[in-house]
Design an enzyme around this catalytic site. Structure first.
Site, short mmCIF file in Angstrom:
data_model
loop_
_atom_site.label_atom_id
_atom_site.label_comp_id
_atom_site.label_asym_id
_atom_site.label_seq_id
_atom_site.Cartn_x
_atom_site.Cartn_y
_atom_site.Cartn_z
N GLU A 1 0.82 -1.21 0.00
CA GLU A 1 0.00 0.00 0.00
C GLU A 1 0.86 1.26 0.00
OE1 GLU A 1 -3.04 0.16 -0.60
OE2 GLU A 1 -3.65 -1.91 -0.34
N TYR B 1 -6.69 5.72 4.40
CA TYR B 1 -6.81 4.70 3.35
C TYR B 1 -5.97 3.47 3.69
CZ TYR B 1 -5.86 2.25 -1.00
OH TYR B 1 -5.70 1.28 -1.94
N ASP C 1 -10.03 5.90 -1.92
CA ASP C 1 -8.94 6.50 -2.69
C ASP C 1 -9.54 7.06 -3.98
OD1 ASP C 1 -9.46 4.26 -4.22
OD2 ASP C 1 -7.35 3.68 -4.44
#
Length: 368
Positions: A52, A135, A153
């Site tokens: 991520e 997020y 996102d």
């Protein structure tokens, strides 16, 4: 009178049945279209977190080699925590947004040294770690720990705004809460990780920014944007990023097999990376003006002045020219090193230093 498809844009609502259909269609689409990615084959929070962070502001195709390199070099969060920062930056070289790499390293140290090498499972606890925003916290909590925390996102903004007709301006901070509330009302409580990955893939592959595949979209019968022709108008984003121009003039001082370089300081681009002696201007300079700034003393021989290279960052456009300067004697070389706070490095040492991709590309083309 026929019931309207949507209510007001800032408070949209599709029927419960259609919301359930959206979730079912999304999961069904994902089962057939999902991307085969290595971090999808694990629930290890370290690997999910690493993927991520790497994929922030980065396409999967570009980020994949970095993910694989990091996993090979640092198989666990403890391995990453034990690495020198310069080594982490060197491995990150070319990926950009280097604050991500520094935050990555700092977070690894916290998890390793203060949390016994284990990432927390709760959204709010994850948010307390360096470099982890809402997020990323939601992604880790849902995918690694099966917690129902919805991610938001760019892909999620796009899918939800189009399908549900949400016209709140995503450039405003308060709008995040609108989309988080909508996503959390939809998320599959039994498989939240699968839902989050499905909606991300759907936005990246089907409901794309330009030319979305509406003709074969399973949501088309109740998609607000498709039925009103607003695909290119959603999500709404009114504020544009202000971009400033900067003009960099690098002087590469050489003596034998050595170059003078320096580590960039804080509060500017490329903190912790190495570059050359730099003169920055507010405007483009003539070659005569450039030479006056860094090659106008005796004992220096200008070998080459490069053409201007444009390097684009999110908030900046950097226009760069490189001036290659041969220093005739060691005394001059040492004097330049002292007066300009530079350090001499052998070429093989230069290779190992973490550098901005702009510097690395020049070195590869002209020196190595």
């Amino acid at each position: 009178m026929e019931k309207p498809l949507m209510s007001t844009p800032s408070n949209p609502s599709i029927s419960t049945l259609e919301s359930e259909t959206f979730v079912n269609q999304l999961i069904s689409w994902y089962e057939h279209q999902r991307r085969d990615l290595p971090w999808r084959q694990t629930n290890d929070p370290y690997k999910i977190w690493l993927s991520e962070i790497i994929l922030q502001q980065t396409r999967v195709k570009q980020g994949m080699p970095y993910y694989l390199k990091f996993i090979q070099q640092y198989p666990t969060v403890n391995d990453l925590a034990d690495a020198p920062e310069s080594e982490v930056l060197r491995l990150w070289q070319g990926l950009g947004y280097y604050s991500r790499a520094r935050n990555l390293h700092a977070c690894a140290k916290t998890v390793s040294n203060e949390l016994n090498g284990k990432f927390p499972s709760e959204f709010e606890s994850l948010l307390k770690l360096k470099g982890i925003g809402r997020y990323t916290a939601a992604a880790i909590a849902s995918i690694a720990f099966n917690k129902p925390s919805a991610v938001v996102d760019g892909n999620v903004y796009r899918v939800l705004s189009r399908v549900f007709g949400i016209e709140d301006d995503i450039s405003e901070a308060k709008t995040l809460k609108v989309f988080e509330a909508k996503a959390n009302s939809l998320i599959d409580k039994k498989a939240p990780g699968e839902f989050n990955q499905a909606i991300m893939d759907f936005g990246a592959m089907q409901c794309t920014p330009k030319s979305p595949a509406c003709a074969i979209c399973p949501m088309s019968t109740f998609c607000y944007a498709f039925n009103t022709g607003k695909q290119d108008k959603l999500p709404v984003k009114t504020k544009k990023v202000k971009v400033r121009n900067r003009y960099f003039y690098y002087f590469i001082y050489e003596y034998g097999n050595k170059l003078l370089m320096k580590e960039r300081g804080p509060k500017d681009v490329w903190q912790g990376l190495y570059d050359f002696s730099l003169f920055e201007s507010t405007e483009s300079l003539s070659e005569e003006a450039i030479l006056k700034e860094g090659a106008n003393q005796q004992g220096l021989m200008v070998m080459d002045i490069s053409e201007e290279v444009k390097h684009v960052l999110t908030h900046q456009r950097i226009f760069t020219r490189f001036v290659r300067v041969k220093v005739k004697d060691l005394g001059n070389f040492e004097s330049l090193s002292k007066s300009k706070s530079l350090k001499a490095y052998e070429l093989d040492e230069v290779q190992e230093l973490p550098k901005p991709i702009l510097i690395q590309n020049y070195l590869q083309k002209e020196i190595f």
